[in-house]
Design a protein around this motif. Sequence first.
Motif, PDB file in Angstrom:
ATOM      1  N   ASP A 174    -123.787  35.345  10.529  1.00 56.31           N
ATOM      2  CA  ASP A 174    -123.885  36.812  10.496  1.00 56.31           C
ATOM      3  C   ASP A 174    -123.546  37.362   9.116  1.00 56.31           C
ATOM      4  N   ILE A 175    -122.427  36.895   8.542  1.00 54.40           N
ATOM      5  CA  ILE A 175    -122.011  37.455   7.253  1.00 54.40           C
ATOM      6  C   ILE A 175    -121.796  36.301   6.267  1.00 54.40           C
ATOM      7  N   LEU A 176    -122.563  36.318   5.222  1.00 54.19           N
ATOM      8  CA  LEU A 176    -122.433  35.275   4.209  1.00 54.19           C
ATOM      9  C   LEU A 176    -121.812  35.871   2.952  1.00 54.19           C
ATOM     10  N   VAL A 177    -120.758  35.220   2.457  1.00 51.63           N
ATOM     11  CA  VAL A 177    -120.142  35.631   1.196  1.00 51.63           C
ATOM     12  C   VAL A 177    -120.482  34.541   0.191  1.00 51.63           C
ATOM     13  N   ALA A 178    -121.116  34.912  -0.907  1.00 50.27           N
ATOM     14  CA  ALA A 178    -121.622  33.856  -1.787  1.00 50.27           C
ATOM     15  C   ALA A 178    -121.512  34.247  -3.253  1.00 50.27           C
ATOM     16  N   THR A 179    -121.391  33.240  -4.090  1.00 51.50           N
ATOM     17  CA  THR A 179    -121.534  33.476  -5.527  1.00 51.50           C
ATOM     18  C   THR A 179    -123.030  33.349  -5.854  1.00 51.50           C
ATOM     19  N   PRO A 180    -123.505  34.113  -6.827  1.00 50.65           N
ATOM     20  CA  PRO A 180    -124.959  34.204  -7.014  1.00 50.65           C
ATOM     21  C   PRO A 180    -125.646  32.878  -7.354  1.00 50.65           C
ATOM     22  N   GLY A 181    -125.035  32.056  -8.199  1.00 50.25           N
ATOM     23  CA  GLY A 181    -125.708  30.836  -8.648  1.00 50.25           C
ATOM     24  C   GLY A 181    -126.016  29.902  -7.493  1.00 50.25           C
ATOM     25  N   ARG A 182    -125.009  29.625  -6.688  1.00 47.96           N
ATOM     26  CA  ARG A 182    -125.212  28.710  -5.561  1.00 47.96           C
ATOM     27  C   ARG A 182    -126.165  29.308  -4.526  1.00 47.96           C
ATOM     28  N   LEU A 183    -126.050  30.596  -4.308  1.00 49.13           N
ATOM     29  CA  LEU A 183    -126.922  31.232  -3.315  1.00 49.13           C
ATOM     30  C   LEU A 183    -128.385  31.084  -3.730  1.00 49.13           C
ATOM     31  N   LEU A 184    -128.630  31.272  -5.025  1.00 44.50           N
ATOM     32  CA  LEU A 184    -130.000  31.147  -5.499  1.00 44.50           C
ATOM     33  C   LEU A 184    -130.502  29.708  -5.334  1.00 44.50           C
ATOM     34  N   ASP A 185    -129.646  28.749  -5.644  1.00 44.62           N
ATOM     35  CA  ASP A 185    -130.013  27.342  -5.415  1.00 44.62           C
ATOM     36  C   ASP A 185    -130.433  27.139  -3.963  1.00 44.62           C
ATOM     37  N   MET A 186    -129.607  27.649  -3.064  1.00 41.94           N
ATOM     38  CA  MET A 186    -129.872  27.456  -1.630  1.00 41.94           C
ATOM     39  C   MET A 186    -131.161  28.171  -1.223  1.00 41.94           C
ATOM     40  N   ALA A 187    -131.346  29.365  -1.789  1.00 45.03           N
ATOM     41  CA  ALA A 187    -132.557  30.119  -1.441  1.00 45.03           C
ATOM     42  C   ALA A 187    -133.789  29.374  -1.947  1.00 45.03           C
ATOM     43  N   ASN A 188    -133.690  28.814  -3.154  1.00 46.53           N
ATOM     44  CA  ASN A 188    -134.827  28.075  -3.707  1.00 46.53           C
ATOM     45  C   ASN A 188    -135.165  26.859  -2.849  1.00 46.53           C
ATOM     46  N   GLN A 189    -134.156  26.318  -2.201  1.00 45.81           N
ATOM     47  CA  GLN A 189    -134.393  25.163  -1.320  1.00 45.81           C
ATOM     48  C   GLN A 189    -134.720  25.610   0.109  1.00 45.81           C
ATOM     49  N   ARG A 190    -134.874  26.876   0.282  1.00 39.92           N
ATOM     50  CA  ARG A 190    -135.135  27.487   1.597  1.00 39.92           C
ATOM     51  C   ARG A 190    -134.102  27.080   2.645  1.00 39.92           C
ATOM     52  N   ALA A 191    -132.858  26.894   2.142  1.00 38.58           N
ATOM     53  CA  ALA A 191    -131.762  26.592   3.071  1.00 38.58           C
ATOM     54  C   ALA A 191    -131.185  27.879   3.643  1.00 38.58           C
ATOM     55  N   VAL A 192    -131.497  29.000   2.989  1.00 41.18           N
ATOM     56  CA  VAL A 192    -131.068  30.292   3.519  1.00 41.18           C
ATOM     57  C   VAL A 192    -132.258  31.250   3.428  1.00 41.18           C
ATOM     58  N   LEU A 193    -132.436  32.044   4.480  1.00 45.46           N
ATOM     59  CA  LEU A 193    -133.571  32.975   4.529  1.00 45.46           C
ATOM     60  C   LEU A 193    -133.040  34.400   4.672  1.00 45.46           C
ATOM     61  N   PHE A 194    -133.688  35.302   3.941  1.00 42.75           N
ATOM     62  CA  PHE A 194    -133.109  36.642   3.810  1.00 42.75           C
ATOM     63  C   PHE A 194    -133.794  37.716   4.653  1.00 42.75           C
ATOM     64  N   ASP A 195    -134.775  37.334   5.473  1.00 44.79           N
ATOM     65  CA  ASP A 195    -135.575  38.386   6.088  1.00 44.79           C
ATOM     66  C   ASP A 195    -134.843  39.214   7.139  1.00 44.79           C
ATOM     67  N   GLU A 196    -133.620  38.809   7.502  1.00 44.39           N
ATOM     68  CA  GLU A 196    -132.876  39.631   8.475  1.00 44.39           C
ATOM     69  C   GLU A 196    -131.702  40.376   7.847  1.00 44.39           C
ATOM     70  N   VAL A 197    -131.633  40.365   6.522  1.00 40.84           N
ATOM     71  CA  VAL A 197    -130.467  40.987   5.874  1.00 40.84           C
ATOM     72  C   VAL A 197    -130.507  42.503   6.068  1.00 40.84           C
ATOM     73  N   GLU A 198    -129.402  43.004   6.615  1.00 36.77           N
ATOM     74  CA  GLU A 198    -129.306  44.461   6.853  1.00 36.77           C
ATOM     75  C   GLU A 198    -128.427  45.144   5.819  1.00 36.77           C
TER      76      GLU A 198
END
Length: 454
Positions: free
Chosen positions: A125-149
């Motif tokens: 539900d709530i992810l707290v992240a530092t930008p660099g790692r989050l981007l890595d994860m997003a690039n690997q499609r390990a995290v998806l943002f389409d439900e972010v409110e």
Amino acid sequence: MPFSALGLSGPILKALAEQGYTAPTPIQARAIPMIMAGKDLIAAAQTGTGKTASFVLPILEKLKDGRTEQAKRIRALILTPTRELAVQVEKSIAQYSMHLSLSSMAMYGGVDLEPQKQGLIEGVDILVATPGRLLDMANQRAVLFDEVEVLVLDEADRMLDMGFIGDINKIIERLPRQRQNLLFSATLSEDVRFLVKTTLYDAVEITIAADTPTSPEIDQCLITVDKDMKSALLSHLIKEDQWDQALIFIQTKHGAAKLVGQLEKRGIKAEAFHSGRSQASRMKVLADFKSGDLSFLVATGIASRGIDIDELTRVVNYDLPDEADDYIHRIGRTGRAGASGEAISFVSLNDFRNLCAIESRLGHIIIRKEIEGFAVRKLVPVSILDYVPKNRNSSSGDGQDTRRAQGKKNSASKGQRKTSSRSNKSGKTGNYDEPKKPSGGSSSKSNIWGKWGA
Ligand code: AMP
């Protein structure tokens, strides 16, 4: 005003009562209703004001009735500049949501990706992240943002100072356009304002006004001392005044290690805390310090923000920071949430320029104390407020290293654990934890310390 007047629901009020909170802090009283009304918000607020709860509580309120069951999806995203702050914020979420069935997770670099990927598999539900790692994860499609409110940019000025703007923009591009945006920043510099313009929509702005930028609960003093006598002075004070605990700020990693050695030679157990240590050992040292098992922590500036150590009574600036705002953040580690605290700065002639900048930022000179047996050979002049001398005698050797380290973009600071290769393209580890702010970019006088019900 009680928390219930803010419209928070039963399970959240119960958790707050269990935390011993009786009334909202000024930022909470102003921000929570705005956020609950669905507004975008800019808040000039530093750590120590209760800012974390001011965005976490309304987010919990917003998300409490649903739960993500979608693989890899998240519903709220909180970006923080450092791993420590990410962990701290997630800990607060866990505390405030203990009577809700929401999930949260902290994500940061320098550690194995796999457990974090696993943690995201069922959605969070709530992810707290530092930008660099989050981007890595997003690039690997390990995290998806389409439900972010909701998106929160916490300590936005710090993230920009640390060079995260590129990563932040790439993340924001991937978020749904329909979302709520909250930005918290100690200072609302031009860079922050630009980020606001490109990210937030019709935002309400809150600045917590107070007469001084530092907590009235913090006793500040400075002791003039020759540079080569600082470690002897520290040992003397620890022993003579029978200090139980102190967080000691020093400029460099090397200096931290050296000081720990010097203290130990005098029979004082201390540990160094800086980005050169592994994440596991940093966590352990911090836990020991928080629990009271460790009395003296010698930290570089990396510890100056976001670390929440309850009941810390004393902060020592063994070296003055290069930036006046960093002084305020450092001493803000004590005197938190209405408790009293003491901030002692050791000042030698080479700290004079920084002293002038700090006193001019505070708007008053800091009370001086002399310690018998430590009379200075090189007198430190009294600063003239609003006059900051040119950078001639600032920090001799240390200052030069600082400038070199600043040249390397964000050596160890990209929100990554250990010294990640991502954060330092040269592959080398800078000796400094804190990249410097671009000069002149700091301090609109954001006055944030209000008192609130104990
Ligand atoms: P923050 O500014 O979010 O880092 O919070 C600073 C400290 O204040 C933390 O230790 C919080 O647990 C504490 N705190 C936050 N809100 C309140 C409140 N309403 N009453 C008492 N303490 C609080």
